[in-house]
Design a protein around this motif. Structure first.
Motif, PDB file in Angstrom:
ATOM      1  N   UNK A 118       0.662  -1.313  -0.055  1.00 61.03           N
ATOM      2  CA  UNK A 118       0.039   0.040  -0.052  1.00 61.03           C
ATOM      3  C   UNK A 118       0.909   1.266   0.097  1.00 61.03           C
ATOM      4  N   UNK A 119       0.560   2.167   0.645  1.00 60.12           N
ATOM      5  CA  UNK A 119       1.331   3.506   0.822  1.00 60.12           C
ATOM      6  C   UNK A 119       2.914   3.095   1.322  1.00 60.12           C
ATOM      7  N   UNK A 120       3.757   3.502   0.666  1.00 54.48           N
ATOM      8  CA  UNK A 120       5.290   3.191   1.230  1.00 54.48           C
ATOM      9  C   UNK A 120       5.626   3.795   2.463  1.00 54.48           C
ATOM     10  N   UNK A 121       4.856   4.656   2.887  1.00 51.56           N
ATOM     11  CA  UNK A 121       5.239   5.719   4.104  1.00 51.56           C
ATOM     12  C   UNK A 121       5.071   4.347   5.574  1.00 51.56           C
ATOM     13  N   UNK A 122       4.062   3.519   5.158  1.00 54.56           N
ATOM     14  CA  UNK A 122       3.829   2.560   6.271  1.00 54.56           C
ATOM     15  C   UNK A 122       4.967   1.999   6.595  1.00 54.56           C
ATOM     16  N   UNK A 123       5.899   1.669   5.437  1.00 55.92           N
ATOM     17  CA  UNK A 123       7.107   0.960   5.867  1.00 55.92           C
ATOM     18  C   UNK A 123       8.331   1.576   6.213  1.00 55.92           C
ATOM     19  N   UNK A 124       8.325   2.702   5.574  1.00 61.15           N
ATOM     20  CA  UNK A 124       9.490   3.701   5.612  1.00 61.15           C
ATOM     21  C   UNK A 124       9.596   4.396   6.851  1.00 61.15           C
ATOM     22  N   UNK A 125       8.331   4.816   7.410  1.00 61.69           N
ATOM     23  CA  UNK A 125       8.097   5.774   8.506  1.00 61.69           C
ATOM     24  C   UNK A 125       7.672   4.888   9.916  1.00 61.69           C
ATOM     25  N   UNK A 126       6.966   3.791   9.397  1.00 64.60           N
ATOM     26  CA  UNK A 126       6.206   2.979  10.851  1.00 64.60           C
ATOM     27  C   UNK A 126       7.052   1.780  10.824  1.00 64.60           C
ATOM     28  N   UNK A 127       7.987   1.366  10.220  1.00 64.15           N
ATOM     29  CA  UNK A 127       8.537   0.026  10.398  1.00 64.15           C
ATOM     30  C   UNK A 127       8.869  -0.378  11.972  1.00 64.15           C
ATOM     31  N   UNK A 128       9.136   0.709  12.632  1.00 61.06           N
ATOM     32  CA  UNK A 128       9.482   0.212  14.145  1.00 61.06           C
ATOM     33  C   UNK A 128       8.260  -0.117  14.978  1.00 61.06           C
TER      34      UNK A 128
END
Ligand code: SF4
Length: 343
Positions: A306-316
């Motif tokens: 989905x939105x790549x921000x979920x991976x790049x910003x929320x991975x922690x």
């Protein structure tokens, strides 16, 4: 339609300006019933916006579901409600998203031109020896880019505002999933300046270009180099790829938001997982929430399409490794060549 309305004008009891803009659209386009999407900051005025429009003879249904971009236009809700059109408040149209019913966009513009911050920026750029500067921003500050460019150029710098490709339509504009305005001028510039609040967007510019990126925050006047933050995220991403190499069971998480669902990519990911003999599942969730995803049992790693921000910003926030599609493919191949995944 009137231009240059600010968030402040809308939010400090000035919703009548927004209502006026919506009314103008409705009258011009002969709309009697509309589905209005407002960003979180305006949800407190939902009753006022709807009731004022109703008093003017427009059946206005205001949606206060979370919405983070113009990739998220829930047109089926407007269809079920038999609305004539959608009015999306807060973001510009995406070039690669065709909503099947009439949709009008009212991006929120802000007019905060912070000269003191630009002076501080100029000093820093001078000290660091950067002369050719790429300018980028988000939709809210787009109208200010020519003025910022002129101001910085007068101080002896050479500024560039890049043309975007695919989903971004305005020069110099960036999204969390598309920084082509920055990428397309990478050969010409020594560094980038992002005018706006928040550090996620400029971090993404660094991740995609590997050039120094300075944030100029118009509200606080703070100027910050986010290159190290970007480097940290890239290292964390490579670590996740290495961890996922050992994973046997993958859950592919998709969203059906109109600007986030990527069927071809899903097919590619499935093919790779089959080829590398991994067990996989496909999970659908509209607003992907790590806390909910963490409850899914029997999974070694997640692939979010989905939105790549979920991976790049929320991975922690994920308890298991979480990857983009390109990260998964590199991980399975064992090559670990990280690249920014652009929509
Ligand atoms: S996919 Fe994510 S980054 Fe791109 S427009 Fe939508 S919310 Fe923004």
């Amino acid at each position: 339609m009137k231009k240059k309305k600010s968030w402040q004008k809308y939010s400090i009891g000035g919703t009548s300006l927004l209502v006026e803009e919506i009314l103008n659209i409705c009258r011009k386009e002969n709309l009697r019933k509309v589905f209005i999407q407002v960003p979180e900051g305006l949800s407190q005025y939902a009753h006022r916006i709807s009731s004022e429009l109703i008093q003017h003879g427009i059946t206005a249904i205001v949606s206060i579901d979370p919405c983070y971009g113009a990739c998220d236009i829930p047109y089926w809700k407007a269809e079920i409600l038999k609305c004539d059109a959608i009015i999306h408040v807060g973001h510009t149209k995406l070039g690669d998203v065709d909503v099947p019913i009439k949709t009008y966009y009212l991006p929120i513009k802000k007019e905060i031109f912070n000269i003191e911050a630009l002076d501080v920026l100029s000093e820093i750029l001078l000290q660091r020896g950067y002369k050719k500067i790429g300018l980028v921003t988000i939709a809210q500050f787009l109208d200010l880019l020519p003025k910022i460019s002129e101001y910085i150029n007068k101080k002896g710098f050479e500024t560039y505002i890049g043309k975007p490709t695919r989903r971004v339509v305005e020069k110099g504009q960036i999204l969390g999933c598309n920084v082509s305005s920055a990428r397309n001028i990478v050969k010409h510039v020594d560094a980038y300046v992002y005018y706006g609040d928040g550090i996620f967007h400029p971090i993404v510019v660094y991740m995609a270009t590997k050039k120094p990126v300075f944030v100029v925050n118009p509200y606080t006047g703070e100027v910050k180099d986010v290159s190290e933050d970007g480097e940290r995220v890239i290292k964390a991403r490579i670590l996740s790829m290495a961890k996922a190499k050992e994973a046997k069971r993958f859950a592919i998480v998709i969203s059906t938001k109109i600007g986030q669902y990527r069927k071809t990519l899903l097919d590619t990911v499935v093919d790779f997982l089959k080829k590398y003999n991994r067990e996989y599942s496909i999970i659908q969730m509209e607003n992907i929430d790590p806390e909910v995803i963490n409850h899914i049992k029997g999974v070694d790693a997640f692939v979010v399409l989905a939105c790549p921000r979920i991976v790049y910003d929320d991975y922690r926030r994920f308890k298991k490794p979480v990857l983009t599609a390109s990260e998964l493919i590199e991980s399975l191949k064992g090559t670990y060549n990280w690249r920014f995944e652009e929509l």
